[in-house]
Design an enzyme around this catalytic site. Sequence first.
Site, short mmCIF file in Angstrom:
data_model
loop_
_atom_site.label_atom_id
_atom_site.label_comp_id
_atom_site.label_asym_id
_atom_site.label_seq_id
_atom_site.Cartn_x
_atom_site.Cartn_y
_atom_site.Cartn_z
N TYR A 67 0.82 -1.22 0.00
CA TYR A 67 0.00 0.00 0.00
C TYR A 67 0.86 1.27 0.00
O TYR A 67 0.50 2.25 -0.63
CB TYR A 67 -1.02 -0.02 1.15
CG TYR A 67 -2.26 -0.77 0.70
CD1 TYR A 67 -3.26 -0.13 -0.03
CD2 TYR A 67 -2.38 -2.13 0.91
CE1 TYR A 67 -4.35 -0.82 -0.51
CE2 TYR A 67 -3.48 -2.83 0.44
CZ TYR A 67 -4.46 -2.16 -0.28
OH TYR A 67 -5.53 -2.84 -0.78
N ARG A 70 1.86 1.81 -3.49
CA ARG A 70 0.76 2.38 -4.29
C ARG A 70 0.48 3.83 -3.89
O ARG A 70 0.20 4.68 -4.73
CB ARG A 70 -0.50 1.53 -4.13
CG ARG A 70 -0.38 0.21 -4.87
CD ARG A 70 -1.62 -0.63 -4.74
NE ARG A 70 -2.80 0.04 -5.26
CZ ARG A 70 -4.04 -0.26 -4.90
NH1 ARG A 70 -4.26 -1.22 -4.01
NH2 ARG A 70 -5.07 0.37 -5.43
N VAL A 103 -9.69 3.87 -5.46
CA VAL A 103 -9.40 4.34 -4.10
C VAL A 103 -8.42 5.52 -4.14
O VAL A 103 -7.94 5.96 -3.10
CB VAL A 103 -8.81 3.18 -3.24
CG1 VAL A 103 -9.82 2.05 -3.09
CG2 VAL A 103 -7.49 2.65 -3.81
N ASP A 104 -8.13 6.01 -5.35
CA ASP A 104 -7.05 7.01 -5.50
C ASP A 104 -7.47 8.45 -5.21
O ASP A 104 -6.61 9.34 -5.13
CB ASP A 104 -6.42 6.92 -6.90
CG ASP A 104 -7.43 7.09 -8.04
OD1 ASP A 104 -8.41 7.84 -7.87
OD2 ASP A 104 -7.24 6.45 -9.10
N HIS A 119 -15.15 1.31 -3.05
CA HIS A 119 -14.09 0.46 -2.49
C HIS A 119 -13.20 1.21 -1.48
O HIS A 119 -12.10 0.77 -1.19
CB HIS A 119 -13.23 -0.14 -3.61
CG HIS A 119 -13.99 -1.13 -4.46
ND1 HIS A 119 -13.53 -1.60 -5.68
CD2 HIS A 119 -15.19 -1.74 -4.27
CE1 HIS A 119 -14.41 -2.45 -6.19
NE2 HIS A 119 -15.42 -2.54 -5.36
N CYS A 130 -10.55 -0.99 17.25
CA CYS A 130 -11.59 -0.07 17.75
C CYS A 130 -12.27 0.71 16.63
O CYS A 130 -13.16 1.49 16.88
CB CYS A 130 -11.00 0.88 18.79
SG CYS A 130 -9.94 2.17 18.07
N CYS A 147 -2.71 2.39 16.13
CA CYS A 147 -3.84 3.24 16.51
C CYS A 147 -3.48 4.13 17.70
O CYS A 147 -3.00 3.64 18.72
CB CYS A 147 -5.04 2.35 16.85
SG CYS A 147 -6.46 3.28 17.42
N THR A 188 -13.69 0.35 -16.71
CA THR A 188 -13.81 -0.77 -15.77
C THR A 188 -13.92 -2.07 -16.54
O THR A 188 -14.58 -2.13 -17.59
CB THR A 188 -15.00 -0.61 -14.80
OG1 THR A 188 -15.05 -1.77 -13.95
CG2 THR A 188 -16.33 -0.42 -15.50
N ALA A 231 -10.09 7.01 -22.09
CA ALA A 231 -11.08 7.89 -21.46
C ALA A 231 -10.63 9.35 -21.52
O ALA A 231 -11.44 10.25 -21.75
CB ALA A 231 -11.28 7.46 -20.01
P1 OAD Z 1 -9.47 -3.34 -13.99
O1 OAD Z 1 -7.99 -3.21 -13.88
O2 OAD Z 1 -10.06 -4.67 -13.76
O3 OAD Z 1 -9.93 -2.87 -15.44
C1 OAD Z 1 -9.48 -1.68 -16.00
C2 OAD Z 1 -10.26 -1.45 -17.28
O4 OAD Z 1 -9.88 -0.21 -17.80
C3 OAD Z 1 -10.04 -2.48 -18.36
O5 OAD Z 1 -11.29 -2.87 -18.92
C4 OAD Z 1 -9.19 -1.75 -19.41
O6 OAD Z 1 -9.47 -2.18 -20.73
C5 OAD Z 1 -9.65 -0.32 -19.19
N1 OAD Z 1 -8.68 0.73 -19.53
C6 OAD Z 1 -7.33 0.74 -19.38
N2 OAD Z 1 -6.80 1.93 -19.73
C7 OAD Z 1 -7.84 2.71 -20.12
C8 OAD Z 1 -7.97 4.06 -20.56
N3 OAD Z 1 -6.90 4.85 -20.70
N4 OAD Z 1 -9.19 4.52 -20.87
C9 OAD Z 1 -10.29 3.72 -20.75
N5 OAD Z 1 -10.24 2.45 -20.33
C10 OAD Z 1 -9.05 1.94 -19.99
O7 OAD Z 1 -10.09 -2.22 -13.04
P2 OAD Z 1 -11.53 -2.19 -12.34
O8 OAD Z 1 -12.59 -2.64 -13.27
O9 OAD Z 1 -11.65 -0.87 -11.72
O10 OAD Z 1 -10.94 -3.96 -6.30
O11 OAD Z 1 -11.34 -3.27 -11.21
C11 OAD Z 1 -12.36 -3.45 -10.28
C12 OAD Z 1 -11.79 -3.81 -8.94
O12 OAD Z 1 -10.93 -4.96 -9.09
C13 OAD Z 1 -10.86 -2.78 -8.33
O13 OAD Z 1 -11.55 -1.74 -7.68
C14 OAD Z 1 -10.07 -3.58 -7.38
C15 OAD Z 1 -9.75 -4.76 -8.26
O14 OAD Z 1 -9.47 -5.95 -7.63
C16 OAD Z 1 -10.46 -4.16 -5.06
O15 OAD Z 1 -9.28 -4.02 -4.79
C17 OAD Z 1 -11.51 -4.57 -4.08
#
Ligand code: OAD
Length: 250
Positions: A67, A70, A103-104, A119, A130, A147, A188, A231
């Site tokens: 973390y 990141r 989470v950024d 998330h 606590c 803590c 996503t 995007a």
């Molecule tokens: P992913 O890493 O699974 O997917 C990222 C998506 O963004 C993919 O479909 C890529 O094709 C797309 N992508 C990459 N670059 C891009 C750009 N410049 N413009 C548009 N699209 C682009 O990320 P999430 O779907 O957010 O959860 O992942 C969901 C969750 O899985 C996260 O929040 C995290 C992870 O495990 C936890 O940690 C609980």
Amino acid sequence: MEEQLRTVANILKGSRIVVALTGAGISAESGIPTFRGKDGLWKKYRAEDLATPFAFQRNPKLVWEWYVWRMNIISKAKPNPAHVVLAEMEKEGILKAVITQNVDGLHFKAGSKNVIELHGNIWRIRCVDCNWKTVLNSPPIKIPPICERCGGLMRPDVVWFYESLPQDALNKAFKLAAQSDLMLVIGTSGVVQPAASLPLITKNHGGILVEINVADTPLTLVCHYSLRGKAGEILPRIYKYLKRKNNGNI
Ligand code: OAD
């Protein structure tokens, strides 16, 4: 593509409640690694070792090291044009809310106000004993942080695998998804639940789905429009049409 962008801009203009669902892809152009795909984090690291409550119990220092790494990347990252356009659209009353899996905190940094963080947020930490919470503005020097109230271990206030999402955020997201007549599904992979089901809720209530992604996803099939590209490039192009009075049609 240009015709599709114009059409989407027209639909946006005619929509009452527009919501954006964002994932890691929207922050990719800000230099933050995504989770899946060729260079995704889950290709290099095992989620089971780093992003579960059991991993934290087993080795809190290892989880914290990941973390902190990141956090260092995120602290240097700036919102890109995709975040900025969404913030502008909210300011202008075109966009009601951003529901994000990220989470950024970059949506807030860009100026968005109504952001639902499904998330959690990497800068918020909480005590595993606590539940005391605090917000960091830089990565902790000593890990794992302790803590101040009870001496317990502090963890990032993010959602890990096997954990449920914050109830309040989830309720808001479901409600917005049901109400919205247009959802922008941005960057996503659409494979992590329950976030991935939000577009289906919008569609089942008669709303339109517009996907913006560099690649096909499982959601592509259910989306009414799929705009292929980054995007940070596609959203400003849609916004350009939004700002045009006659949208270039006449
Ligand atoms: P992913 O890493 O699974 O997917 C990222 C998506 O963004 C993919 O479909 C890529 O094709 C797309 N992508 C990459 N670059 C891009 C750009 N410049 N413009 C548009 N699209 C682009 O990320 P999430 O779907 O957010 O959860 O992942 C969901 C969750 O899985 C996260 O929040 C995290 C992870 O495990 C936890 O940690 C609980």
